[in-house]
Design a protein around this motif. Structure first.
Motif: not given
Ligand code: NAP
Length: 259
Positions: A162-179, A182-188
């Protein structure tokens, strides 16, 4: 057909076995140059040999994702060997079981260090190389366990995923300006060496609780990662895709039986 990733430099952590090996094989089969990262050289080199025999381009890099030095060396190895870093698949993870009251502080730290800190370190090491390219794609392997479901013995694991998903949500905003996306696959439940270690009974009951009535394959996850890595997914960031054969859907055992 998605735009080809042929020639792209891809790093896959935890690629000596299981899902990571599947991602490495599938990306290499599409013409990518793959850096196979894991701690154990024998298994890592065996994966590289398998990919090369199939006509793919792969190189092994020994590294522990919980080590900042190793992650920096990993990103540099991709730059030196494959000309840069285009795509990072941050996949390495562990899932030892320990019920909460028996869980030691070391148990907790070990899982969080590899699964969550390891994702952060891999991303932090690769982003400067992606900035040089003016673009990048990052795909984390999370899980349904933690973000959506729970399973006794995996409170530390669930927290890390779950922490990984919290991480990508803010990382996505910060990294967007660099084109960089960041996304995640959630396997069963995906048939891997790691899952096999959980025993026959676990595998049987899990298969029965999945509407599609089978465990997932490593290719099922690799194809979702490949989509996030594609040109066509360039407007998707900070998002997740569940790949679980419908496992999270039934509200009860009866919901499955009545179907
Ligand atoms: P696996 O078969 O046990 O393989 C794990 C891989 O990670 C191996 O290549 C291992 O190689 C590597 N690894 C472990 N610790 C590492 C570290 N500290 N540094 C670098 N590499 C490390 O596991 P899997 O089932 O493929 O799982 C892969 C990922 O998918 C994990 O993040 C897991 O949480 C996630 N996942 C799996 C399932 C499933 O059903 N299988 C479901 C949901 C999510 P070395 O030991 O040589 O380092």
């Amino acid at each position: 057909m998605l735009t080809s990733i042929a020639g792209a430099s891809v790093i896959v952590t935890g690629a000596s076995k299981g899902i990571g090996k599947g991602i490495a094989r599938v990306f290499a089969s599409k013409g990518a140059k793959v850096l196979v990262v894991a701690r154990h050289e024998d298994a890592g080199n065996a994966t590289v040999e398998e990919i090369r025999k199939a006509g793919g381009n792969a190189t092994f890099c020994k590294g522990d994702v919980s080590s900042w030095d190793d992650m920096q060396a990993m990103a540099q190895a991709a730059a030196d060997t494959h000309g840069g870093v285009d795509i990072l698949c941050s996949n390495a993870g562990i899932f030892p079981s320990a019920k909460l009251l028996e869980m030691s502080v070391d148990d907790w730290d070990q899982v969080l260090n590899v699964n969550l800190r390891g994702s952060f370190l891999a991303v932090k090491a690769c982003v400067p190389h992606m900035q040089k390219r003016g673009k990048g794609r990052i795909i984390l392997t999370s899980s349904i366990t933690g973000p959506i479901t729970g399973f006794p013995g995996w409170s530390h694991y669930g927290a890390s995923k779950a922490g990984q998903l919290g991480f990508i949500r803010t990382a996505a905003i910060e990294l967007a300006k660099h084109n960089i996306t960041i996304n995640a696959v959630m396997p069963g439940n995906i048939m891997t060496e790691g899952l096999a270690d959980l025993g026959e009974e676990y595998l049987r009951t899990m298969s029965e609780s999945i509407p599609l009535k089978r465990l997932g394959s490593v290719e099922d996850i690799a194809h979702a990662a490949l989509f996030f890595a594609s040109e066509e997914a360039g407007y998707i960031t900070g998002q997740t895709i569940v790949v679980d054969g419908g496992q999270i859907l039934p509200e009860s055992l009866e919901a499955l039986e009545e179907a």
